[in-house]
Motif scaffolding. Structure first.
Motif, short mmCIF file in Angstrom:
data_model
loop_
_atom_site.label_atom_id
_atom_site.label_comp_id
_atom_site.label_asym_id
_atom_site.label_seq_id
_atom_site.Cartn_x
_atom_site.Cartn_y
_atom_site.Cartn_z
N GLY A 20 26.04 36.95 42.29
CA GLY A 20 26.83 35.85 42.87
C GLY A 20 26.54 35.67 44.35
N GLY A 21 25.34 36.07 44.78
CA GLY A 21 24.98 35.99 46.19
C GLY A 21 24.21 34.73 46.54
N ALA A 24 21.47 33.73 43.88
CA ALA A 24 22.13 33.24 42.66
C ALA A 24 22.66 31.82 42.89
N LYS A 27 19.87 29.32 42.70
CA LYS A 27 19.40 29.15 41.32
C LYS A 27 20.39 28.28 40.52
N PHE A 65 27.65 43.46 35.28
CA PHE A 65 26.95 43.07 34.05
C PHE A 65 27.16 44.07 32.93
N VAL A 80 20.31 39.86 41.37
CA VAL A 80 21.06 40.96 41.99
C VAL A 80 20.13 41.69 42.98
N VAL A 103 14.74 37.97 40.27
CA VAL A 103 14.40 37.41 41.58
C VAL A 103 13.63 38.38 42.47
N ASP A 104 13.55 39.63 42.08
CA ASP A 104 12.93 40.61 42.96
C ASP A 104 11.57 41.11 42.55
N1 LIG Z 1 13.42 35.11 44.17
C1 LIG Z 1 13.70 34.67 45.37
O1 LIG Z 1 13.54 33.49 45.62
C2 LIG Z 1 14.21 35.58 46.42
C3 LIG Z 1 14.67 36.84 46.09
N2 LIG Z 1 15.24 37.65 47.01
C4 LIG Z 1 15.81 38.91 46.50
O2 LIG Z 1 16.97 38.56 45.70
C5 LIG Z 1 17.94 39.61 45.70
C6 LIG Z 1 19.34 39.04 45.86
O3 LIG Z 1 19.46 38.47 47.13
P1 LIG Z 1 20.84 37.83 47.66
O4 LIG Z 1 21.35 36.83 46.69
O5 LIG Z 1 20.59 37.39 49.06
O6 LIG Z 1 21.77 39.14 47.66
P2 LIG Z 1 23.35 39.28 47.81
O7 LIG Z 1 23.63 40.66 48.31
O8 LIG Z 1 23.89 38.08 48.53
O9 LIG Z 1 23.87 39.18 46.30
C7 LIG Z 1 23.75 40.18 45.35
C8 LIG Z 1 24.75 39.87 44.24
O10 LIG Z 1 24.50 40.76 43.15
C9 LIG Z 1 25.77 41.10 42.60
N3 LIG Z 1 25.66 42.35 41.82
C10 LIG Z 1 25.34 43.60 42.27
N4 LIG Z 1 25.41 44.49 41.25
C11 LIG Z 1 25.74 43.78 40.13
C12 LIG Z 1 25.95 44.13 38.77
N5 LIG Z 1 25.83 45.39 38.33
N6 LIG Z 1 26.30 43.14 37.91
C13 LIG Z 1 26.43 41.85 38.33
N7 LIG Z 1 26.23 41.47 39.61
C14 LIG Z 1 25.90 42.42 40.50
C15 LIG Z 1 26.68 41.22 43.80
O11 LIG Z 1 28.05 41.11 43.42
C16 LIG Z 1 26.22 40.01 44.63
O12 LIG Z 1 26.93 38.86 44.26
C17 LIG Z 1 17.54 40.55 46.84
O13 LIG Z 1 17.14 41.78 46.27
C18 LIG Z 1 16.38 39.85 47.55
O14 LIG Z 1 15.37 40.77 47.91
C19 LIG Z 1 15.35 37.27 48.32
C20 LIG Z 1 14.88 36.04 48.73
C21 LIG Z 1 14.28 35.11 47.81
#
Ligand SMILES: NC(=O)C1=CN([C@@H]2O[C@H](COP(=O)(O)OP(=O)(O)OC[C@H]3O[C@@H](n4cnc5c(N)ncnc54)[C@H](O)[C@@H]3O)[C@@H](O)[C@H]2O)C=CC1
Ligand SMILES: C[C@@]1(CC(=O)O)c2cc3[nH]c(cc4nc(cc5[nH]c(cc(n2)[C@H]1CCC(=O)O)[C@@](C)(CC(=O)O)[C@@H]5CCC(=O)O)C(CC(=O)O)=C4CCC(=O)O)c(CCC(=O)O)c3CC(=O)O
Length: 187
Positions: A20-21, A24, A27, A65, A80, A103-104
């Motif tokens: 939910g960050g 997300a 997307k 999840f 996540v 996403v990672d």
């Molecule tokens: N594909 C892409 O376009 C990009 C990917 N990233 C990567 O994406 C990842 C996420 O980035 P942000 O959204 O900025 O992070 P964020 O820290 O804002 O959000 C992470 C989210 O994951 C959730 N989460 C954590 N554990 C969970 C679980 N067990 N079940 C369900 N939800 C869970 C948290 O509650 C939070 O809402 C990072 O690892 C970053 O490296 C970063 C930039 C671009």
């Protein structure tokens, strides 16, 4: 080898977004053009995403999840900040033949989320096969800068003209010529 682009009808597909960050939220915002059948599972939800969920009446499971979240899902986005969890969900999806985007790591994706330009039914999707996402974004900006402003009107006109006439060579020639006339190439 490069990845083949497919344009899929998502309107009746059930999509699960894990997380939910910030990522997300982006997307979900992009997916909403293509389907409203989106479920989000995450313990913490960013404010902008909360607003999108409310506006579009999306389903929300405010917790971590669980494997059971995959039930009846066609497409999963794992947004996540936990690579191990991305790997675990990807493996579960592979077993269940569910499309999964993490996403990672491109390694845990069986499809890539493209950079998108949407002008009504005209959709441009861009990918570098996961090698340089910022380049996909830059190419989107380039293409946006050279797309004609009236492209929606041109699409509508061409579709209307096409519908009026029966299929066949005469229509093919007329539509191809009309397209060139409506959008002359600037040199
Ligand atoms: N594909 C892409 O376009 C990009 C990917 N990233 C990567 O994406 C990842 C996420 O980035 P942000 O959204 O900025 O992070 P964020 O820290 O804002 O959000 C992470 C989210 O994951 C959730 N989460 C954590 N554990 C969970 C679980 N067990 N079940 C369900 N939800 C869970 C948290 O509650 C939070 O809402 C990072 O690892 C970053 O490296 C970063 C930039 C671009
Ligand atoms: C594999 C993929 C997975 C997927 O499908 O999500 C993926 C993976 C990763 N992205 C990372 C970083 C960035 N991603 C962006 C931007 C976008 N990323 C998008 C897609 C994809 N990103 C897929 C491949 C797309 C392709 O094939 O080209 C776009 C196109 C679509 C969207 O997400 O909406 C969107 C642009 C939308 C637009 O504006 O048009 C930016 C730039 C910015 O944010 O300004 C950066 C910072 C610069 C950089 O690091 O390159 C990282 C490292 C994270 C870290 O370092 O922690 C990983 C993980 C890794 O590479 O291992």
């Amino acid at each position: 080898m490069p990845l083949f682009p497919v344009f899929v009808d998502l309107s009746e597909k059930n999509v699960l977004v894990v997380g939910g960050g910030k990522v997300a939220t982006r997307k979900v915002q992009n997916l909403l053009v293509f389907t409203k059948k989106i479920t989000i599972v995450a313990p913490s939800i960013r404010k902008e995403l909360r607003a999108l969920i409310k506006e579009n009446r999306l389903s929300l499971r405010r917790r971590k999840f669980l494997a059971s979240d995959l039930r009846n899902k066609d497409v999963v986005i794992v947004a996540v900040d936990d690579l191990k969890l991305q790997e675990r969900i990807f493996t579960l999806c592979e077993k269940r033949k569910i499309l999964c985007n993490s996403v990672d790591s491109p390694k845990f994706c069986n499809f890539i989320f493209p950079s998108l330009i949407v002008r009504d039914e005209l959709v441009v999707g861009i990918s570098t096969g996961g090698r340089a996402p910022a380049l996909s974004k830059r190419i989107r900006e380039f293409i946006e800068g050279c797309l004609p402003e009236n492209v929606e009107a041109v699409l509508k006109k061409l579709a209307q003209e096409r519908e009026k006439l029966p299929k066949g060579e005469k229509r093919q020639k007329y539509i191809s010529e009309l397209t060139e006339k409506l959008l002359p190439m600037k040199r």
